[in-house]
Design a protein around this motif. Structure first.
Motif, short mmCIF file in Angstrom:
data_model
loop_
_atom_site.label_atom_id
_atom_site.label_comp_id
_atom_site.label_asym_id
_atom_site.label_seq_id
_atom_site.Cartn_x
_atom_site.Cartn_y
_atom_site.Cartn_z
N GLU A 12 -55.07 -92.22 46.09
CA GLU A 12 -54.78 -93.63 45.85
C GLU A 12 -54.83 -93.90 44.35
O GLU A 12 -55.90 -93.90 43.74
CB GLU A 12 -55.82 -94.51 46.57
CG GLU A 12 -55.85 -94.31 48.08
CD GLU A 12 -56.96 -95.10 48.76
OE1 GLU A 12 -57.82 -95.65 48.03
OE2 GLU A 12 -56.99 -95.16 50.00
N GLY A 13 -53.67 -94.08 43.75
CA GLY A 13 -53.60 -94.45 42.34
C GLY A 13 -54.26 -93.47 41.40
O GLY A 13 -54.92 -93.88 40.43
N VAL A 14 -54.10 -92.17 41.66
CA VAL A 14 -54.80 -91.15 40.88
C VAL A 14 -54.21 -91.03 39.48
O VAL A 14 -53.00 -90.81 39.30
CB VAL A 14 -54.75 -89.79 41.60
CG1 VAL A 14 -55.27 -88.67 40.70
CG2 VAL A 14 -55.57 -89.85 42.89
N THR A 21 -52.44 -87.59 26.36
CA THR A 21 -51.30 -87.25 27.23
C THR A 21 -51.61 -87.62 28.67
O THR A 21 -52.52 -87.04 29.29
CB THR A 21 -50.97 -85.75 27.13
OG1 THR A 21 -50.71 -85.41 25.78
CG2 THR A 21 -49.76 -85.42 27.99
N GLU A 22 -50.87 -88.57 29.21
CA GLU A 22 -51.02 -88.93 30.62
C GLU A 22 -50.26 -87.91 31.47
O GLU A 22 -49.05 -87.76 31.35
CB GLU A 22 -50.44 -90.32 30.88
CG GLU A 22 -51.26 -91.48 30.36
CD GLU A 22 -50.65 -92.80 30.78
OE1 GLU A 22 -51.29 -93.50 31.58
OE2 GLU A 22 -49.54 -93.11 30.32
N VAL A 23 -51.00 -87.22 32.34
CA VAL A 23 -50.39 -86.18 33.17
C VAL A 23 -50.11 -86.70 34.58
O VAL A 23 -49.08 -86.38 35.17
CB VAL A 23 -51.29 -84.93 33.22
CG1 VAL A 23 -50.67 -83.84 34.08
CG2 VAL A 23 -51.53 -84.40 31.81
N LEU A 24 -51.02 -87.49 35.13
CA LEU A 24 -50.82 -88.13 36.42
C LEU A 24 -50.89 -89.64 36.21
O LEU A 24 -51.87 -90.14 35.64
CB LEU A 24 -51.88 -87.68 37.44
CG LEU A 24 -51.94 -86.18 37.74
CD1 LEU A 24 -53.09 -85.87 38.70
CD2 LEU A 24 -50.62 -85.69 38.32
N LYS A 25 -49.88 -90.36 36.67
CA LYS A 25 -49.76 -91.78 36.34
C LYS A 25 -49.77 -92.67 37.57
O LYS A 25 -48.94 -93.56 37.72
CB LYS A 25 -48.47 -92.00 35.54
CG LYS A 25 -48.37 -91.15 34.28
CD LYS A 25 -47.02 -91.31 33.60
CE LYS A 25 -46.90 -90.41 32.38
NZ LYS A 25 -45.57 -90.50 31.74
N GLY A 26 -50.72 -92.40 38.46
CA GLY A 26 -50.83 -93.24 39.65
C GLY A 26 -50.22 -92.60 40.88
O GLY A 26 -49.24 -93.08 41.43
N ILE A 27 -50.82 -91.49 41.32
CA ILE A 27 -50.30 -90.73 42.46
C ILE A 27 -50.86 -91.29 43.76
O ILE A 27 -52.07 -91.42 43.93
CB ILE A 27 -50.66 -89.24 42.34
CG1 ILE A 27 -50.09 -88.65 41.05
CG2 ILE A 27 -50.15 -88.46 43.57
CD1 ILE A 27 -48.59 -88.64 40.96
N ASP A 28 -49.97 -91.64 44.68
CA ASP A 28 -50.33 -92.08 46.03
C ASP A 28 -49.70 -91.11 47.02
O ASP A 28 -48.46 -91.04 47.11
CB ASP A 28 -49.82 -93.49 46.30
CG ASP A 28 -50.47 -94.53 45.39
OD1 ASP A 28 -51.69 -94.70 45.46
OD2 ASP A 28 -49.72 -95.16 44.61
#
Length: 257
Positions: A12-14, A21-28
């Motif tokens: 949820e929103g990972v 450096t943003e690598v994961l930008k909100g993984i659901d």
């Protein structure tokens, strides 16, 4: 082989960054019990980082990541989140098997000893029981005749199959595969994919980062295309591969086919 039970993995929103450096930008994402989810996308899209977060090899910066409704890497009390201790994190990892691009076998141990090591040292399984389990797993991955071989005496495909057996030795509920065939010569890829295909048929819950589109189409229950740290498109493998809706997905598949 999907089922209708509670999800094994729920993201949820990972969010995850390395420095600026943003690598994961909100993984659901949600992975059901018995589901085989395949993750595809260009290098640097965040696929491997996401797998490492599930196994808590990397800690997430924000959001929630659950395996069987247990918050990974953290505990929540009175509305606040606390990092788990190293021993608690190690306990969580026991139920999650992971297979990497490189085999990472102990070179001074035989195939049998490599598979036995974690059950004996981590789970405190008696050596006779661990040995019996290891022999059965090596048989399962087609290496019954190579139990006494050292990694240097095995092909890359055989080493990766030992690595899969080693991960299975801890009797995980979830298996993570991070491009398990990318370091193999082309003629050895099939033997590893066959083992993974067998696990899927047995109902193992799996998340597979892969460039093997044929495997994703044939074995995957769901396919997720990631790019730039986000989920761009997801759905049934035949739909995503056959009729991708998003231009980024279309461009990527046009290059890998």
């Amino acid at each position: 082989m999907t089922t209708t039970t509670a999800p094994v993995v729920r993201a949820e929103g990972v969010l995850k960054s390395f420095g600026r450096t943003e690598v994961l930008k909100g993984i659901d994402l949600t992975v059901a019990a018995g589901e085989v989810m395949c993750l595809i996308g260009p290098s640097g899209s965040g696929k491997s980082t996401f797998l490492r977060c599930i196994n808590n090899l990397e800690s997430i910066d924000a959001g929630r990541l659950y395996v069987r409704d247990e918050l990974i890497g953290y505990a929540e009390r009175d509305g606040r989140v606390y990092e788990l201790t190293h021993s608690a994190i190690a306990r969580q990892r026991r139920g999650i098997g992971m297979v990497f691009q490189r085999f990472n076998l102990f070179p001074h141990m035989t195939a049998l000893e490599n598979v036995m090591e974690a059950p004996v040292q981590v789970a405190k399984v008696p050596r006779p029981e661990a040995r019996e389990r290891a022999r059965a797993l090596l048989t399962r991955v087609g290496l019954a005749d190579r139990t006494g071989s050292y990694p240097s005496q095995l092909s890359g495909g055989q080493q990766q199959r030992v690595a899969i057996a080693r991960a299975l030795a801890m009797q995980p509920e979830l298996m993570l595969f991070d491009e398990p065939t990318s370091a193999l010569d082309p003629e050895l890829v099939g033997e590893v994919l066959d083992v993974m295909r067998g696990l899927a048929e047995d109902g193992m819950t799996m998340i597979v980062v892969t460039h093997e589109m044929g495997f994703a189409r044939e074995v995957g229950d769901s396919l997720v295309f990631m790019d730039g740290g986000v989920v761009v498109e997801s759905g049934a493998p035949a739909d995503v591969l056959g009729s991708p809706r998003h231009g980024r997905t279309q461009a990527f598949l046009g290059k890998v086919r």
